[in-house]
Design an enzyme around this catalytic site. Structure first.
Site, short mmCIF file in Angstrom:
data_model
loop_
_atom_site.label_atom_id
_atom_site.label_comp_id
_atom_site.label_asym_id
_atom_site.label_seq_id
_atom_site.Cartn_x
_atom_site.Cartn_y
_atom_site.Cartn_z
N LYS A 203 3.53 -5.79 -8.65
CA LYS A 203 4.09 -5.57 -9.99
C LYS A 203 5.56 -5.14 -9.89
CE LYS A 203 4.74 -2.29 -12.91
NZ LYS A 203 5.93 -2.68 -13.67
N GLY A 255 9.29 4.11 -5.89
CA GLY A 255 9.75 4.50 -7.21
C GLY A 255 10.02 5.99 -7.24
N THR A 257 9.63 10.12 -7.69
CA THR A 257 8.69 11.12 -7.18
C THR A 257 7.66 11.48 -8.24
OG1 THR A 257 10.32 11.94 -5.62
CG2 THR A 257 8.56 13.47 -6.21
N GLU A 277 7.19 5.55 -1.22
CA GLU A 277 8.64 5.65 -0.93
C GLU A 277 9.29 6.16 -2.20
OE1 GLU A 277 10.05 4.94 1.92
OE2 GLU A 277 8.64 3.65 2.98
N CYS A 311 17.98 4.87 -3.63
CA CYS A 311 17.19 6.07 -3.32
C CYS A 311 17.87 6.90 -2.23
CB CYS A 311 15.80 5.67 -2.88
SG CYS A 311 15.83 4.41 -1.59
N GLU A 408 17.81 14.28 -8.35
CA GLU A 408 18.26 12.90 -8.19
C GLU A 408 18.81 12.39 -9.52
OE1 GLU A 408 15.32 9.74 -7.77
OE2 GLU A 408 16.46 8.97 -6.08
P1 NAP Z 1 9.62 4.59 -11.52
O1 NAP Z 1 9.86 4.89 -12.93
O2 NAP Z 1 8.77 5.50 -10.72
O3 NAP Z 1 9.01 3.13 -11.48
C1 NAP Z 1 8.66 2.46 -10.28
C2 NAP Z 1 7.61 1.41 -10.58
O4 NAP Z 1 6.39 2.06 -10.98
C3 NAP Z 1 7.98 0.47 -11.73
O5 NAP Z 1 7.46 -0.81 -11.46
C4 NAP Z 1 7.27 1.13 -12.90
O6 NAP Z 1 7.03 0.24 -13.95
C5 NAP Z 1 5.98 1.58 -12.25
N1 NAP Z 1 5.26 2.65 -12.94
C6 NAP Z 1 5.71 3.50 -13.90
N2 NAP Z 1 4.73 4.37 -14.26
C7 NAP Z 1 3.65 4.07 -13.50
C8 NAP Z 1 2.32 4.62 -13.38
N3 NAP Z 1 1.94 5.65 -14.11
N4 NAP Z 1 1.48 4.08 -12.48
C9 NAP Z 1 1.86 3.05 -11.71
N5 NAP Z 1 3.09 2.47 -11.77
C10 NAP Z 1 3.98 2.98 -12.65
O7 NAP Z 1 10.97 4.45 -10.71
P2 NAP Z 1 12.24 3.62 -11.13
O8 NAP Z 1 12.96 4.37 -12.17
O9 NAP Z 1 11.87 2.18 -11.40
O10 NAP Z 1 13.07 3.59 -9.77
C11 NAP Z 1 13.90 4.60 -9.40
C12 NAP Z 1 13.23 5.53 -8.40
O11 NAP Z 1 12.80 4.80 -7.27
C13 NAP Z 1 14.19 6.56 -7.88
O12 NAP Z 1 13.56 7.82 -7.88
C14 NAP Z 1 14.45 6.10 -6.45
O13 NAP Z 1 14.83 7.11 -5.57
C15 NAP Z 1 13.17 5.48 -6.08
N6 NAP Z 1 13.33 4.54 -4.97
C16 NAP Z 1 12.85 4.92 -3.72
C17 NAP Z 1 13.02 4.07 -2.64
C18 NAP Z 1 12.53 4.45 -1.27
O14 NAP Z 1 12.45 3.58 -0.43
N7 NAP Z 1 12.19 5.70 -1.03
C19 NAP Z 1 13.65 2.83 -2.81
C20 NAP Z 1 14.11 2.49 -4.08
C21 NAP Z 1 13.93 3.36 -5.15
P3 NAP Z 1 8.16 0.04 -15.11
O15 NAP Z 1 9.50 0.11 -14.49
O16 NAP Z 1 7.90 -1.30 -15.59
O17 NAP Z 1 7.92 1.13 -16.08
#
Ligand code: NAP
Ligand code: MG
Length: 499
Positions: A203, A255, A257, A277, A311, A408
């Site tokens: 997804k 995504g 934390t 991650e 990230c 962050e």
């Molecule tokens: P996010 O809001 O956590 O979303 C990540 C993914 O999870 C999206 O596909 C999102 O869908 C989905 N999602 C949201 N709520 C969910 C739930 N309750 N259950 C299952 N899936 C769910 O993060 P983001 O804002 O897209 O990305 C930014 C974050 O990613 C930052 O904190 C960044 O540090 C982190 N990141 C970490 C790494 C690493 O390798 N450590 C790499 C890249 C990014 P929708 O977007 O469609 O709502």
């Protein structure tokens, strides 16, 4: 003749050229015409495009001009179930039985088609996500292809990776990815899962689904057996349904934390495996013996690359006191030359913020920084009227306890602090809930080893920043998550390993 010319030059008042006001690059736009985006996308389940059960679609927009690019299907629980069944069936009947070398050939084929379609993929990534075309073209797409090439090579060599062990795939992997490196994150997840004999339901993030959907058509072109990879779109609820599906064996999530914690709670007590991650708040540490001009470039790359939507972005800068003043002056000069604007222009350094929601988060943190008493610096630059934009932003006079140091922001915002000794900076750098990455700039090898040993971060770059390779493992400590992706380490989270 030469004498007269030099006299004339001497007479003329020589004013140093100011890059930002006296001259500009001519526009060098990439053409959107080289990319084919369908007006509507269904769900990619069992090798075919299928209509969503709910009949619902959402718009995906270009964050640089707010124009709609396409309509994308919303997958509900029934669609998630169809996708998981397709993946289970493909696993049992085809993929786990296939000779590993044959699996490897499919993965190689995917890598090669990504290379063939590199230009189109880069354009779509930039249109849908807002990152500069230079980055999608030179980093995202080639690195995505590299991951498929790398893991294709492992498919028939797993017994060399884990000698004397009995290896079995886990089964069906549910994979959920964020919007900052959409195609690259899909590659990080899909390539090792396939190489180890698992099937996949992926997804992508709501705001950036297009390159994952383009990848679906690449999988069709590669003749990947139906159901081996299924791509379902939607928002958080779709992700949650995938996490909760009882027939998924492993969740691989990248995504925030906060969502990572929700996922952990939701799979507690099940026998689902997981790798998470999550977020980061990397410290970039510059010592007085560092090559300062190179360090300025590294710091700029560390936080302004991809609008700080990284990230592992170097969002905290620790400067040794003796060089702090000079370094900040150099940094301010350098950011006054950064080009913010049209992501499709090949000269652009900082593109559009991915969504209005993310822009609001960044602007809220900028207000918090000001209220906390930090001094803000943003270079004068004109921003486009439509779309979501944030100029490069520096905060000085920042305290270790300030929220802009601890939390962050995920945008082009840098908190600058100072230090005197190695011990002090290690204490400060480690003092956040995160531990994903860090950077050290110094001339001394012994100091690099001392720092890398004591910094609690999954990756520590020395005299460089934001460098990635498919052969290198990547992952976090503390609230940055657990499990490693990339390299040989990236294989084991997809395998049952017994002696
Ligand atoms: P996010 O809001 O956590 O979303 C990540 C993914 O999870 C999206 O596909 C999102 O869908 C989905 N999602 C949201 N709520 C969910 C739930 N309750 N259950 C299952 N899936 C769910 O993060 P983001 O804002 O897209 O990305 C930014 C974050 O990613 C930052 O904190 C960044 O540090 C982190 N990141 C970490 C790494 C690493 O390798 N450590 C790499 C890249 C990014 P929708 O977007 O469609 O709502
Ligand atoms: Mg979009």
């Amino acid at each position: 003749m030469a004498k007269t010319a030099s006299k004339q030059i001497n007479k003329a008042k020589i004013k140093p050229l100011r890059f930002d006001t006296d001259w500009q690059y001519d526009p060098a736009p990439e053409s959107a015409a080289a990319a084919q985006i369908e007006p509507e996308y269904g769900l990619f389940i069992n090798g075919k495009w299928q209509k969503p059960d709910s009949g619902q679609y959402f718009d995906t927009i270009n964050p640089a001009n707010e124009k709609t690019l396409s309509r994308i299907a919303v997958a509900n629980e029934k669609d998630v179930d169809r996708a998981v069944r397709a993946a289970r069936n493909a696993h049992e009947k085809v993929w786990k039985k296939m000779a590993p070398a044959e699996r490897g050939k499919y993965i190689f084929r995917i890598a090669r088609i990504i290379q063939e379609k590199a230009r189109e993929l880069a354009i779509i990534e930039t249109l849908d996500g807002g990152k500069p075309i230079r980055e999608s073209r030179d980093f995202d797409v080639p690195t995505a292809a590299q991951h498929f090439f790398y893991y294709a090579g492992w498919a028939d060599k797993l017994n060399y990776a884990f000698p004397q062990k009995k290896l079995n795939p886990l089964g069906v992997a549910g994979q959920i990815i964020p919007w900052n490196f959409p195609l690259l994150m899909a590659a990080w997840k899909i390539a090792p899962a396939l190489a180890t004999g698992n099937t996949v339901v992926l997804k992508p993030a709501e705001t950036t689904s297009l390159t994952a959907l383009k990848l679906a058509s690449i999988l069709q072109e590669a003749d990947l057996p139906p159901g081996v990879v299924n791509i379902i779109t939607g928002a958080g609820a779709t992700g949650a349904a995938l996490v909760e599906h009882p027939d998924v064996n492993k969740i691989a999530f990248t995504g925030s934390t906060s969502v990572g914690k929700i996922i952990q709670r939701s799979i507690a007590g099940t026998n689902k495996r997981s790798t998470l991650e999550l977020g980061g708040k990397a410290a970039n540490i510059v010592f007085e013996d560092a090559p300062l001009d190179q360090a300025v470039e590294g710091v700029v790359n560390g936080i302004f690359f991809n609008q700080g939507h990284v990230c592992c972005a170097g969002s905290r800068l620790y400067l040794q006191e003796s060089i702090a003043k000079e370094f900040i002056r150099k940094l301010k000069d350098r950011i006054s030359t950064l080009i913010v604007g049209d992501p499709m222009d090949k000269n652009t350094d900082i593109g559009a913020i991915n969504s209005k929601e993310q822009l609001n988060t960044i602007l809220r943190y900028i207000q918090i920084g000001k209220k906390e008493g930090a001094a803000i610096h943003q270079p004068a630059c004109s921003l486009p009227k439509k779309g979501f934009w944030c100029p490069p932003t520096l905060f000085t006079d920042v305290a270790q306890s300030n929220r802009i140091t601890q939390e962050e922001i995920f945008g082009p915002v840098l908190a600058i602090l100072t230090f005197r000794t190695d011990d002090e900076v290690i204490e400060k750098a480690n003092n956040t809930p995160y531990g994903l990455s860090a950077g050290v700039w110094t001339d001394k090898g012994s100091r690099i080893f001392n720092m890398t040993r004591r910094l609690r971060a999954g990756v520590v770059w020395a005299n460089t920043f934001n460098k990635f390779d498919a052969a290198a493992p990547f992952g976090g400590y503390k609230e940055s998550g657990f499990g490693r992706e990339g390299g040989l380490h990236g294989l084991s989270p997809y395998l049952e390993i017994n002696s």
